[in-house]
Design an enzyme around this catalytic site. Structure first.
Site, mmCIF file in Angstrom:
data_model
loop_
_atom_site.group_PDB
_atom_site.id
_atom_site.type_symbol
_atom_site.label_atom_id
_atom_site.label_comp_id
_atom_site.label_asym_id
_atom_site.label_seq_id
_atom_site.Cartn_x
_atom_site.Cartn_y
_atom_site.Cartn_z
ATOM 1 N N ASN A 69 -7.162 -2.640 14.285
ATOM 2 C CA ASN A 69 -8.570 -2.916 13.960
ATOM 3 C C ASN A 69 -8.709 -4.107 13.000
ATOM 4 O O ASN A 69 -9.777 -4.352 12.461
ATOM 5 C CB ASN A 69 -9.247 -1.666 13.376
ATOM 6 C CG ASN A 69 -8.616 -1.203 12.063
ATOM 7 O OD1 ASN A 69 -7.758 -1.891 11.511
ATOM 8 N ND2 ASN A 69 -9.053 -0.058 11.563
ATOM 9 N N GLU A 71 -9.519 -1.623 5.400
ATOM 10 C CA GLU A 71 -10.120 -1.308 6.693
ATOM 11 C C GLU A 71 -11.375 -2.151 6.918
ATOM 12 O O GLU A 71 -11.981 -2.643 5.965
ATOM 13 C CB GLU A 71 -10.506 0.177 6.718
ATOM 14 C CG GLU A 71 -9.317 1.139 6.613
ATOM 15 C CD GLU A 71 -8.562 1.321 7.934
ATOM 16 O OE1 GLU A 71 -8.422 0.344 8.695
ATOM 17 O OE2 GLU A 71 -8.109 2.454 8.182
ATOM 18 N N ASP A 95 0.822 -1.213 0.000
ATOM 19 C CA ASP A 95 0.000 0.000 0.000
ATOM 20 C C ASP A 95 0.854 1.260 0.000
ATOM 21 O O ASP A 95 2.068 1.196 0.194
ATOM 22 C CB ASP A 95 -0.953 -0.013 1.214
ATOM 23 C CG ASP A 95 -0.252 -0.338 2.521
ATOM 24 O OD1 ASP A 95 0.994 -0.360 2.552
ATOM 25 O OD2 ASP A 95 -0.951 -0.572 3.524
ATOM 26 N N HIS A 97 -6.957 -4.503 10.143
ATOM 27 C CA HIS A 97 -6.687 -4.252 8.719
ATOM 28 C C HIS A 97 -5.413 -4.954 8.262
ATOM 29 O O HIS A 97 -4.488 -5.173 9.039
ATOM 30 C CB HIS A 97 -6.700 -2.761 8.358
ATOM 31 C CG HIS A 97 -5.561 -1.918 8.841
ATOM 32 N ND1 HIS A 97 -5.736 -0.652 9.350
ATOM 33 C CD2 HIS A 97 -4.228 -2.137 8.876
ATOM 34 C CE1 HIS A 97 -4.568 -0.135 9.661
ATOM 35 N NE2 HIS A 97 -3.638 -1.014 9.391
HETATM 36 C C1 GLP Z 1 -0.178 0.365 8.627
HETATM 37 C C2 GLP Z 1 0.061 -0.467 7.377
HETATM 38 C C3 GLP Z 1 -0.196 -1.933 7.612
HETATM 39 C C4 GLP Z 1 0.433 -2.366 8.930
HETATM 40 C C5 GLP Z 1 -0.211 -1.628 10.055
HETATM 41 C C6 GLP Z 1 0.259 -2.049 11.432
HETATM 42 O O1 GLP Z 1 -1.457 0.915 8.721
HETATM 43 N N1 GLP Z 1 -0.703 -0.015 6.255
HETATM 44 O O2 GLP Z 1 0.315 -2.672 6.520
HETATM 45 O O3 GLP Z 1 0.298 -3.753 9.108
HETATM 46 O O4 GLP Z 1 0.088 -0.247 9.863
HETATM 47 O O5 GLP Z 1 1.355 -1.294 11.849
HETATM 48 P P1 GLP Z 1 2.288 -1.676 13.044
HETATM 49 O O6 GLP Z 1 3.118 -2.813 12.587
HETATM 50 O O7 GLP Z 1 3.124 -0.436 13.251
HETATM 51 O O8 GLP Z 1 1.432 -2.001 14.203
#
Ligand code: GLP
Length: 259
Positions: free
Chosen positions: A140, A147, A71, A142
């Site tokens: 959440n 989302e 993304d 995702h």
């Molecule tokens: C972002 C990314 C996701 C990732 C998520 C969790 O929103 N788009 O791909 O998995 O954050 O982040 P973290 O690993 O910092 O908890």
């Protein structure tokens, strides 16, 4: 735990990162010309550091792979330090000799984001499929930026970020108002098309969502629950993140005994 999920529990973040890097490196060595899917967020940072040291010390070779990132924010320019393009360069790509031609990340400056989604999906198809997709999981549920919603988006899509995601990701920006409100993300089918999935999860704050994703109902309200449909998922979690999972292997054993 269902047989499609291979759960590996490590004591802490450091050992989770090391184990995940070893698993990734093995698939990379077996597929030196393969396509690999990368994720951002804080969770895989330790694993990327391990991969850099394997590149420097053990000649782990990234020079022939194709990369796809899950993304990118929209709008955002590549030279902004919070763009996922910039983050991937800083955290991995430029340290392991991955060149510009090898990199695919949705274009955060695309004037027509829907057209960019379509073009990105096409590139995924043209690559012949991803050999291993690295994933983190949002609080959440995702994956990528898919989302929670009342339906699964199959293909690469242009999405509006939830307020909770913006608040969570504000730690990477100087204030929440700077977080872009939109993103381009691979869809659920684009993700589960990968031949294997390596999901990393760390910390007590993720325990509940990891349980819901792996052992709850398959629902677009928890986008990561779609991973239950994939035949080859490896989850590397630290103890805290895995603390609410039912790790009963009797189901797996009973399946084995039937075959
Ligand atoms: C972002 C990314 C996701 C990732 C998520 C969790 O929103 N788009 O791909 O998995 O954050 O982040 P973290 O690993 O910092 O908890």
């Amino acid at each position: 735990m269902h047989p499609n999920v291979n759960l590996i529990v490590e004591p802490d973040y450091a050992s989770m990162s090391k184990r995940a890097a070893e698993i990734f490196a093995q698939v990379l060595r077996e597929n030196p010309n393969g396509a690999f899917g990368f994720a951002t967020g804080g969770t895989p940072e330790g694993m990327y550091k391990e991969l850099i040291s394997m590149h420097n010390n053990d000649d782990l070779d990234f020079s022939e792979i194709t990369t796809f990132n899950l993304d990118e924010y929209h709008p955002i320019a590549r030279d902004i330090s919070q763009s996922y393009y910039y983050v991937m360069q800083e955290n991995l790509f430029r340290h392991v000799g991955i060149s510009e031609e090898q990199i695919n990340i949705p274009d955060g400056t695309a004037p027509d984001p829907l057209e960019e989604c379509h073009a990105y999906e096409q590139k995924l198809w043209d690559s012949g499929g991803i050999d291993m997709q690295i994933l983190g999981i949002g609080h959440n549920g995702h994956i990528g930026f898919n989302e929670p919603s009342d339906s699964f988006a199959a293909n690469t899509n242009y999405t509006i970020l939830k307020e909770s995601t913006i608040e969570n990701n504000a730690r990477f920006f100087s204030k929440a108002e700077e977080v872009p409100r939109h993103a381009i993300t691979m869809g659920i089918r684009s993700i589960i098309m990968a031949r294997s999935i390596l999901l990393l999860c760390s910390g007590a704050a993720k325990a509940e969502i990891l349980r819901d994703a792996l052992q709850g109902p398959i629902t677009p309200l928890v986008p990561a629950s779609a991973l239950q449909l994939h035949p080859n998922v490896i989850v590397v979690a630290d103890k805290e993140a895995a603390s609410l999972l039912n790790q009963d292997t009797s189901y797996k054993e009973s399946q084995k005994n039937q075959s």
